[in-house]
Each structure stands twice: as C-alpha cells, then as structure tokens.
Design a protein around this motif. Sequence first.
Motif, mmCIF file in Angstrom:
data_model
loop_
_atom_site.group_PDB
_atom_site.id
_atom_site.type_symbol
_atom_site.label_atom_id
_atom_site.label_comp_id
_atom_site.label_asym_id
_atom_site.label_seq_id
_atom_site.Cartn_x
_atom_site.Cartn_y
_atom_site.Cartn_z
ATOM 1 N N ALA A 28 -10.933 -6.478 -2.607
ATOM 2 C CA ALA A 28 -11.023 -6.989 -1.094
ATOM 3 C C ALA A 28 -10.050 -7.878 -1.047
ATOM 4 C CB ALA A 28 -12.541 -7.717 -1.012
ATOM 5 N N GLU A 29 -9.558 -8.057 0.160
ATOM 6 C CA GLU A 29 -8.541 -9.230 0.591
ATOM 7 C C GLU A 29 -9.094 -10.352 0.882
ATOM 8 O OE1 GLU A 29 -4.836 -9.617 3.554
ATOM 9 O OE2 GLU A 29 -5.460 -7.583 2.995
ATOM 10 N N PHE A 30 -8.994 -11.437 0.345
ATOM 11 C CA PHE A 30 -9.687 -12.794 0.706
ATOM 12 C C PHE A 30 -8.552 -13.169 1.597
ATOM 13 C CE2 PHE A 30 -11.661 -11.543 -3.352
ATOM 14 C CZ PHE A 30 -12.849 -11.921 -2.887
ATOM 15 N N ALA A 31 -8.535 -13.195 2.779
ATOM 16 C CA ALA A 31 -7.740 -13.774 3.807
ATOM 17 C C ALA A 31 -8.195 -15.003 4.593
ATOM 18 C CB ALA A 31 -7.260 -12.618 4.976
ATOM 19 N N GLY A 32 -7.530 -15.943 4.618
ATOM 20 C CA GLY A 32 -8.294 -17.283 5.104
ATOM 21 C C GLY A 32 -8.050 -17.501 6.673
ATOM 22 N N ALA A 33 -8.502 -18.192 7.134
ATOM 23 C CA ALA A 33 -8.084 -18.800 8.609
ATOM 24 C C ALA A 33 -6.558 -18.867 8.978
ATOM 25 C CB ALA A 33 -8.834 -19.916 9.005
ATOM 26 N N ASP A 34 -5.991 -19.403 8.164
ATOM 27 C CA ASP A 34 -4.505 -19.516 8.406
ATOM 28 C C ASP A 34 -3.683 -18.332 8.403
ATOM 29 O OD1 ASP A 34 -4.946 -22.460 7.926
ATOM 30 O OD2 ASP A 34 -4.289 -22.523 5.909
ATOM 31 N N GLN A 35 -3.982 -17.296 7.776
ATOM 32 C CA GLN A 35 -3.357 -16.033 7.926
ATOM 33 C C GLN A 35 -3.574 -15.251 9.077
ATOM 34 O OE1 GLN A 35 -4.854 -14.181 4.265
ATOM 35 N NE2 GLN A 35 -2.846 -15.058 2.890
ATOM 36 N N ARG A 36 -4.965 -15.392 9.456
ATOM 37 C CA ARG A 36 -5.653 -14.888 10.554
ATOM 38 C C ARG A 36 -4.964 -15.491 12.059
ATOM 39 N NH1 ARG A 36 -11.655 -12.656 10.312
ATOM 40 N NH2 ARG A 36 -11.450 -11.509 8.467
ATOM 41 N N ALA A 37 -4.898 -16.845 11.963
ATOM 42 C CA ALA A 37 -4.247 -17.488 13.037
ATOM 43 C C ALA A 37 -2.587 -17.114 13.040
ATOM 44 C CB ALA A 37 -4.280 -19.091 12.847
ATOM 45 N N SER A 38 -2.164 -17.215 11.804
ATOM 46 C CA SER A 38 -0.381 -16.873 11.816
ATOM 47 C C SER A 38 -0.388 -15.350 12.656
ATOM 48 C CB SER A 38 0.037 -16.569 10.456
ATOM 49 O OG SER A 38 0.042 -17.995 10.104
ATOM 50 N N ALA A 39 -1.348 -14.396 12.221
ATOM 51 C CA ALA A 39 -1.242 -12.864 12.910
ATOM 52 C C ALA A 39 -1.419 -13.037 14.283
ATOM 53 C CB ALA A 39 -2.110 -12.116 12.155
ATOM 54 N N ALA A 40 -2.457 -13.850 14.788
ATOM 55 C CA ALA A 40 -2.767 -14.130 16.141
ATOM 56 C C ALA A 40 -1.635 -14.578 17.090
ATOM 57 C CB ALA A 40 -3.978 -14.554 16.312
ATOM 58 N N ILE A 41 -0.907 -15.567 16.572
ATOM 59 C CA ILE A 41 0.219 -16.444 16.966
ATOM 60 C C ILE A 41 1.520 -15.111 17.086
ATOM 61 C CG2 ILE A 41 1.981 -17.840 16.881
ATOM 62 C CD1 ILE A 41 -0.234 -19.788 15.553
ATOM 63 N N SER A 42 1.723 -14.512 15.852
ATOM 64 C CA SER A 42 2.678 -13.448 16.196
ATOM 65 C C SER A 42 2.665 -12.530 17.094
ATOM 66 C CB SER A 42 3.127 -13.113 14.749
ATOM 67 O OG SER A 42 1.889 -12.310 14.181
ATOM 68 N N THR A 43 1.324 -12.097 17.480
ATOM 69 C CA THR A 43 1.042 -11.086 18.317
ATOM 70 C C THR A 43 1.191 -11.678 19.807
ATOM 71 O OG1 THR A 43 -0.624 -10.163 16.754
ATOM 72 C CG2 THR A 43 -1.029 -9.431 19.083
ATOM 73 N N LEU A 44 0.650 -12.838 19.918
ATOM 74 C CA LEU A 44 0.644 -13.484 21.173
ATOM 75 C C LEU A 44 1.969 -14.043 21.672
ATOM 76 C CD1 LEU A 44 -2.665 -15.461 21.199
ATOM 77 C CD2 LEU A 44 -2.116 -13.260 22.454
ATOM 78 N N ALA A 45 2.692 -14.597 20.635
ATOM 79 C CA ALA A 45 3.963 -15.200 20.827
ATOM 80 C C ALA A 45 4.926 -14.712 20.049
ATOM 81 C CB ALA A 45 3.935 -16.558 21.201
ATOM 82 N N PRO A 46 5.719 -13.488 20.202
ATOM 83 C CA PRO A 46 6.321 -13.074 18.937
ATOM 84 C C PRO A 46 7.726 -13.969 18.657
ATOM 85 C CG PRO A 46 6.422 -11.338 20.710
ATOM 86 C CD PRO A 46 5.578 -12.671 21.143
ATOM 87 N N ASN A 47 8.185 -14.752 19.463
ATOM 88 C CA ASN A 47 9.430 -15.667 19.476
ATOM 89 C C ASN A 47 9.042 -16.914 18.940
ATOM 90 O OD1 ASN A 47 11.153 -13.375 20.366
ATOM 91 N ND2 ASN A 47 10.637 -14.265 22.495
ATOM 92 N N TYR A 48 7.669 -17.268 18.755
ATOM 93 C CA TYR A 48 7.576 -18.540 18.125
ATOM 94 C C TYR A 48 7.959 -18.774 16.825
ATOM 95 C CZ TYR A 48 4.377 -22.393 16.630
ATOM 96 O OH TYR A 48 4.001 -23.636 15.824
ATOM 97 N N GLU A 49 8.582 -20.292 16.825
ATOM 98 C CA GLU A 49 8.995 -20.778 15.382
ATOM 99 C C GLU A 49 8.339 -21.748 14.862
ATOM 100 O OE1 GLU A 49 13.345 -21.358 15.378
ATOM 101 O OE2 GLU A 49 13.436 -19.351 16.460
ATOM 102 N N SER A 50 7.925 -21.587 13.746
ATOM 103 C CA SER A 50 6.993 -22.839 13.159
ATOM 104 C C SER A 50 7.718 -24.249 13.134
ATOM 105 C CB SER A 50 6.407 -22.585 11.840
ATOM 106 O OG SER A 50 5.606 -23.618 11.139
ATOM 107 N N TRP A 51 7.226 -25.283 13.329
ATOM 108 C CA TRP A 51 8.168 -26.663 13.380
ATOM 109 C C TRP A 51 7.882 -27.348 12.112
ATOM 110 C CZ3 TRP A 51 4.794 -30.640 13.391
ATOM 111 C CH2 TRP A 51 3.418 -30.597 13.778
ATOM 112 N N PHE A 52 6.977 -26.847 11.139
ATOM 113 C CA PHE A 52 6.586 -27.663 10.060
ATOM 114 C C PHE A 52 6.787 -26.553 8.966
ATOM 115 C CE2 PHE A 52 3.224 -29.028 6.888
ATOM 116 C CZ PHE A 52 3.756 -30.084 6.762
ATOM 117 N N LYS A 53 7.318 -27.375 7.773
ATOM 118 C CA LYS A 53 7.287 -26.479 6.553
ATOM 119 C C LYS A 53 6.463 -27.186 5.534
ATOM 120 C CE LYS A 53 10.692 -23.712 7.997
ATOM 121 N NZ LYS A 53 10.023 -22.271 8.439
#
Length: 73
Positions: A28-53
Amino acid sequence: MKPIAKNGILLLIVVLLAFGPLFLARNAEFAGADQRASAAISTLAPNYESWFKPLYEPPSGEVETFLFALQAA
C-alpha cells in the motif's frame, strides 16, 4: 489472572494494533495530506510556484513518517 500476565496480553495487543497494518498492507502507498494537497494544487493551478522551501528534506518517505510520528509522540 496475575497482573504480569494481564500486562503481557495488553502489550501484545498494542504491538499487533501498531504493526499489524504494516504487514496486512505491504504494497500500500501511505500518502499523506501534503501529497494530496500538492496534487490538488497542481491540478487546479498548474503554474503555481511554491514560495517556501523546507529546511530539511528527509532522504525517504519512511524517514519522514518516522520523524512525524516521533514528533507526535
């Protein structure tokens, strides 16, 4: 029932509850909320650039999960 036997049984139950899912869902793949949120953001706004590293990037997902669980404990 003696207290030592009762404590031993309770400890065994806790260990089974803690580690049982890891053996039941080995592939099983143990995906967290961060990975799901990143996938949702990339789907909704493909040009979004993260401002935090992150300050520290763990070498693997398992290490990241361990550190998160250690922090929660």
